[in-house]
Design a protein around this motif. Sequence first.
Motif, PDB file in Angstrom:
ATOM      1  N   LEU A  88       0.827  -1.206   0.000  1.00  0.00           N
ATOM      2  CA  LEU A  88       0.000   0.000   0.000  1.00  0.00           C
ATOM      3  C   LEU A  88       0.862   1.257   0.000  1.00  0.00           C
ATOM      4  N   LEU A  89       1.942   1.262   0.804  1.00  0.00           N
ATOM      5  CA  LEU A  89       2.830   2.425   0.846  1.00  0.00           C
ATOM      6  C   LEU A  89       3.513   2.651  -0.504  1.00  0.00           C
ATOM      7  N   GLN A  90       3.876   1.551  -1.171  1.00  0.00           N
ATOM      8  CA  GLN A  90       4.490   1.670  -2.494  1.00  0.00           C
ATOM      9  C   GLN A  90       3.515   2.294  -3.493  1.00  0.00           C
ATOM     10  N   ARG A  91       2.247   1.861  -3.408  1.00  0.00           N
ATOM     11  CA  ARG A  91       1.255   2.408  -4.322  1.00  0.00           C
ATOM     12  C   ARG A  91       0.996   3.884  -4.045  1.00  0.00           C
ATOM     13  N   ILE A  92       0.930   4.257  -2.762  1.00  0.00           N
ATOM     14  CA  ILE A  92       0.715   5.658  -2.409  1.00  0.00           C
ATOM     15  C   ILE A  92       1.863   6.520  -2.918  1.00  0.00           C
ATOM     16  N   ALA A  93       3.105   6.024  -2.749  1.00  0.00           N
ATOM     17  CA  ALA A  93       4.270   6.756  -3.239  1.00  0.00           C
ATOM     18  C   ALA A  93       4.206   6.927  -4.763  1.00  0.00           C
ATOM     19  N   PHE A  94       3.772   5.873  -5.455  1.00  0.00           N
ATOM     20  CA  PHE A  94       3.645   5.945  -6.913  1.00  0.00           C
ATOM     21  C   PHE A  94       2.616   6.999  -7.324  1.00  0.00           C
ATOM     22  N   TYR A  95       1.471   7.018  -6.643  1.00  0.00           N
ATOM     23  CA  TYR A  95       0.423   7.971  -7.001  1.00  0.00           C
ATOM     24  C   TYR A  95       0.811   9.400  -6.647  1.00  0.00           C
ATOM     25  N   LEU A  96       1.552   9.582  -5.582  1.00  0.00           N
ATOM     26  CA  LEU A  96       2.031  10.924  -5.245  1.00  0.00           C
ATOM     27  C   LEU A  96       2.995  11.432  -6.315  1.00  0.00           C
ATOM     28  N   PHE A  97       3.873  10.543  -6.789  1.00  0.00           N
ATOM     29  CA  PHE A  97       4.793  10.927  -7.865  1.00  0.00           C
ATOM     30  C   PHE A  97       4.014  11.254  -9.142  1.00  0.00           C
ATOM     31  N   THR A  98       3.001  10.435  -9.457  1.00  0.00           N
ATOM     32  CA  THR A  98       2.199  10.679 -10.655  1.00  0.00           C
ATOM     33  C   THR A  98       1.446  11.998 -10.547  1.00  0.00           C
ATOM     34  N   ALA A  99       0.922  12.293  -9.348  1.00  0.00           N
ATOM     35  CA  ALA A  99       0.218  13.562  -9.136  1.00  0.00           C
ATOM     36  C   ALA A  99       1.170  14.740  -9.338  1.00  0.00           C
ATOM     37  N   TRP A 100       2.398  14.610  -8.819  1.00  0.00           N
ATOM     38  CA  TRP A 100       3.388  15.673  -9.017  1.00  0.00           C
ATOM     39  C   TRP A 100       3.670  15.877 -10.509  1.00  0.00           C
ATOM     40  N   ALA A 101       3.826  14.766 -11.246  1.00  0.00           N
ATOM     41  CA  ALA A 101       4.106  14.861 -12.681  1.00  0.00           C
ATOM     42  C   ALA A 101       2.935  15.514 -13.415  1.00  0.00           C
ATOM     43  N   ALA A 102       1.713  15.145 -13.048  1.00  0.00           N
ATOM     44  CA  ALA A 102       0.537  15.699 -13.716  1.00  0.00           C
ATOM     45  C   ALA A 102       0.415  17.197 -13.454  1.00  0.00           C
ATOM     46  N   ILE A 103       0.645  17.601 -12.209  1.00  0.00           N
ATOM     47  CA  ILE A 103       0.557  19.021 -11.861  1.00  0.00           C
ATOM     48  C   ILE A 103       1.664  19.810 -12.567  1.00  0.00           C
ATOM     49  N   THR A 104       2.845  19.211 -12.671  1.00  0.00           N
ATOM     50  CA  THR A 104       3.953  19.878 -13.367  1.00  0.00           C
ATOM     51  C   THR A 104       3.641  20.048 -14.849  1.00  0.00           C
ATOM     52  N   ILE A 105       3.089  19.005 -15.475  1.00  0.00           N
ATOM     53  CA  ILE A 105       2.686  19.112 -16.883  1.00  0.00           C
ATOM     54  C   ILE A 105       1.611  20.189 -17.031  1.00  0.00           C
ATOM     55  N   ASN A 106       0.693  20.217 -16.078  1.00  0.00           N
ATOM     56  CA  ASN A 106      -0.377  21.221 -16.101  1.00  0.00           C
ATOM     57  C   ASN A 106       0.189  22.639 -16.035  1.00  0.00           C
ATOM     58  N   PHE A 107       1.278  22.795 -15.294  1.00  0.00           N
ATOM     59  CA  PHE A 107       1.924  24.096 -15.173  1.00  0.00           C
ATOM     60  C   PHE A 107       2.519  24.545 -16.509  1.00  0.00           C
ATOM     61  N   PHE A 108       3.092  23.589 -17.250  1.00  0.00           N
ATOM     62  CA  PHE A 108       3.783  23.947 -18.491  1.00  0.00           C
ATOM     63  C   PHE A 108       2.847  24.062 -19.699  1.00  0.00           C
ATOM     64  N   ILE A 109       1.608  23.578 -19.586  1.00  0.00           N
ATOM     65  CA  ILE A 109       0.696  23.598 -20.742  1.00  0.00           C
ATOM     66  C   ILE A 109       0.564  24.990 -21.361  1.00  0.00           C
ATOM     67  N   PRO A 110       0.164  26.018 -20.592  1.00  0.00           N
ATOM     68  CA  PRO A 110       0.006  27.331 -21.245  1.00  0.00           C
ATOM     69  C   PRO A 110       1.323  27.957 -21.651  1.00  0.00           C
ATOM     70  N   ARG A 111       2.422  27.486 -21.083  1.00  0.00           N
ATOM     71  CA  ARG A 111       3.731  28.067 -21.390  1.00  0.00           C
ATOM     72  C   ARG A 111       4.372  27.427 -22.613  1.00  0.00           C
ATOM     73  N   LEU A 112       3.855  26.268 -23.033  1.00  0.00           N
ATOM     74  CA  LEU A 112       4.376  25.590 -24.214  1.00  0.00           C
ATOM     75  C   LEU A 112       3.495  25.814 -25.442  1.00  0.00           C
ATOM     76  N   ILE A 113       2.302  26.364 -25.229  1.00  0.00           N
ATOM     77  CA  ILE A 113       1.400  26.616 -26.350  1.00  0.00           C
ATOM     78  C   ILE A 113       1.966  27.750 -27.202  1.00  0.00           C
ATOM     79  N   PRO A 114       1.995  27.562 -28.524  1.00  0.00           N
ATOM     80  CA  PRO A 114       2.513  28.638 -29.386  1.00  0.00           C
ATOM     81  C   PRO A 114       1.721  29.936 -29.184  1.00  0.00           C
ATOM     82  N   GLY A 115       2.430  31.039 -29.134  1.00  0.00           N
ATOM     83  CA  GLY A 115       1.764  32.316 -28.927  1.00  0.00           C
ATOM     84  C   GLY A 115       1.665  32.648 -27.450  1.00  0.00           C
ATOM     85  N   ASP A 116       0.821  33.589 -27.153  1.00  0.00           N
ATOM     86  CA  ASP A 116       0.675  34.087 -25.790  1.00  0.00           C
ATOM     87  C   ASP A 116      -0.763  33.876 -25.337  1.00  0.00           C
TER      88      ASP A 116
END
Length: 326
Positions: free
Chosen positions: A4-32
């Motif tokens: 269970l702890l391994q799975r929780i650690a995996f999901y926390l890492f995935t959540a961090w990755a998803a939030i980080t991708i979410n942060f870069f979405i408007p910054r990677l879109i062409p234009g402003d």
Amino acid sequence: MKYLLQRIAFYLFTAWAAITINFFIPRLIPGDPVSSLINKYQGQISTEAIQSLYVLFGLDKNAGMWSQYVDYWQQIFRGDLGISFNFFPTPVSEILAQSLPWTIALVGVTTIVSFALGTGLGVIAGWRRGSWMDGLLPVTTFISSIPYFWLGLLAITVLAGADSFFPSSGGYEPGLVPSWDGEFIGSAIRHSLLPAFTILISSVSGWILSMRNMMVTVASEDYITVAHAKGLPERRVMVSYAARNALLPNVSGFALSLGFIVGGTLLVEIVFSYPGIGYNLFQAVGAKDYPLMQGVFLVITLSVLVANLLADIAYLLLDPRTRKEG
């Protein structure tokens, strides 16, 4: 516990990755991205206010990328998902708070009902294979292959109309104010019947097929034969021995379905103009509302991760082998 702890650690890492991708979405879109808002109010926004907009939406070019990233995490922990372009100056969190209950009420209830109904029918069909219920399998296979939105269009064409009891669009009658009074609740239920019907018909067939096939596989296992040899009642063998083990794959699928409650029926909400989060996403894409798109993406991602975690916990409770491995 280790599992269970391994799975929780995996999901926390995935959540961090998803939030980080979410942060870069408007910054990677062409234009402003902010320029779409400026163009929308062309001639009404002063030059001095433009810089304030960049700061407001966390896109201040004078601040470093790392500073923006840290600020973004701080905003999330405060529940601040930014300001919507399309519904300016309404916060994204407020828009999602208004639309989420509609989606959860519609898709949540229909998902739970379809899972319970489909699993129950699948248990009976698999345990009594060769009966008349097997003759319905081609029908359920055909129905399960039809997309939600196509059933929705058919339902509107056949059942909705000017004098019909079923409304073809919206979440309630125009002019009503959302509240807990009987008139509004009755209107909301009536508007949800057709969308709920299309989701239920399409999804229940899949649960029947998957549970029926698993029951057929489990019924041939040695422990089922032993249970019969002990003289245990037929109903107990079917429920406590066969169905409990056959249910494991369906539990995982059900948890994923709960995760996709938030955004999995996007097209259904578009077809019926239903005021849920999927319809919000459709509006955001059409208006290039990047903050709202980010907010919807984040909510959907976190919902799926939480649902997967619940599936892992369910596996721990239902399958003793998982606990031993942990």
